[in-house]
Design a protein around this motif. Structure first.
Motif, PDB file in Angstrom:
ATOM      1  N   SER A  69      -0.147  19.287  -2.389  1.00  0.00           N
ATOM      2  CA  SER A  69      -0.460  19.987  -3.641  1.00  0.00           C
ATOM      3  C   SER A  69      -1.061  19.063  -4.702  1.00  0.00           C
ATOM      4  N   SER A  70      -1.074  17.772  -4.453  1.00  0.00           N
ATOM      5  CA  SER A  70      -1.596  16.811  -5.424  1.00  0.00           C
ATOM      6  C   SER A  70      -3.112  16.688  -5.316  1.00  0.00           C
ATOM      7  N   PRO A  71      -3.806  16.548  -6.446  1.00  0.00           N
ATOM      8  CA  PRO A  71      -5.249  16.292  -6.381  1.00  0.00           C
ATOM      9  C   PRO A  71      -5.563  14.922  -5.771  1.00  0.00           C
ATOM     10  N   HIS A  72      -4.543  14.095  -5.618  1.00  0.00           N
ATOM     11  CA  HIS A  72      -4.708  12.757  -5.037  1.00  0.00           C
ATOM     12  C   HIS A  72      -4.220  12.689  -3.585  1.00  0.00           C
ATOM     13  N   VAL A  95       0.835  -1.205   0.000  1.00  0.00           N
ATOM     14  CA  VAL A  95       0.000   0.000   0.000  1.00  0.00           C
ATOM     15  C   VAL A  95       0.866   1.249   0.000  1.00  0.00           C
ATOM     16  N   THR A  96       0.407   2.247  -0.732  1.00  0.00           N
ATOM     17  CA  THR A  96       1.039   3.546  -0.705  1.00  0.00           C
ATOM     18  C   THR A  96      -0.041   4.620  -0.585  1.00  0.00           C
ATOM     19  N   VAL A  97       0.280   5.682   0.162  1.00  0.00           N
ATOM     20  CA  VAL A  97      -0.649   6.784   0.392  1.00  0.00           C
ATOM     21  C   VAL A  97       0.032   8.084  -0.027  1.00  0.00           C
ATOM     22  N   ASN A  98      -0.657   8.862  -0.854  1.00  0.00           N
ATOM     23  CA  ASN A  98      -0.122  10.123  -1.349  1.00  0.00           C
ATOM     24  C   ASN A  98      -0.174  11.176  -0.235  1.00  0.00           C
TER      25      ASN A  98
END
Length: 183
Positions: A91-94, A84-87
């Motif tokens: 500044s990212s829309p994600h 799993v990775t979490v942004n």
């Protein structure tokens, strides 16, 4: 050559190395700088290789370094994990979005996670050996931990009703709203 597929979060890539197999076994290039750059559009200077072994039900993460952030290229050489990775790039829309994939010795897939993301995994097999390349050195003074079960992130861990085995550090992970994040 490797095949590359975007995950639902841009900049995070699932990489599938070409495997040459016959009755004797198999061969693959686990890393080729030219192919990596062509597939991801990124130049990465890997400075450290890490290897962890964990038992079924161990959940490691969600870790990141707020200074000296690390890009990671993850692969499994024994067993199976849900990776799993979490942004964490505000500044990212994600921002705050997660993606998860199964990495295993059988599928031989790799996950590229750029700087600015938290990372963790759950072991699905009896044991799992996970190898990853990192773009910066481990710096414990800069390490942070996002809570694996933060409801605002909502990672759908395949726990099958079981509680994961966590380190003290991972038990003390912070909610996303309390975490230091990236610009």
């Amino acid at each position: 050559m490797i095949a590359a597929r975007r995950t639902p979060i841009p900049d995070v890539w699932l990489l599938e190395p070409r495997v040459f197999g016959d009755a004797r076994g198999f061969f693959l290039e686990s890393y080729n700088q030219r192919d990596f750059e062509a597939a991801t559009g990124r130049q990465a200077n890997f400075v450290q290789d890490n290897h962890s072994r964990s038992q079924r039900g161990v959940l490691r993460g969600l870790h990141y370094q707020i200074h000296q952030p690390q890009g990671k290229l993850i692969r499994v050489i024994e067993g199976r994990i849900f990776d799993v990775t979490v942004n964490l790039r505000r500044s990212s829309p994600h921002f705050g979005c997660w993606t998860g994939v199964v990495l295993s010795a059988e599928n031989r897939h790799q996950l590229w996670i750029p700087e600015g993301f938290a990372h963790g995994f759950l072991v699905l097999s009896e044991t799992a050996d996970v190898l990853y390349k990192a773009t910066d050195y481990y710096a414990p003074e800069h390490e942070r931990c996002l809570a694996w079960d933060d409801p605002t992130v909502g990672v759908d861990w395949p726990l099958a009703g079981n509680q994961p085995l966590l380190s003290a550090k991972d038990q003390a992970g912070r909610a996303l709203a309390e975490c230091e994040v990236f610009d």
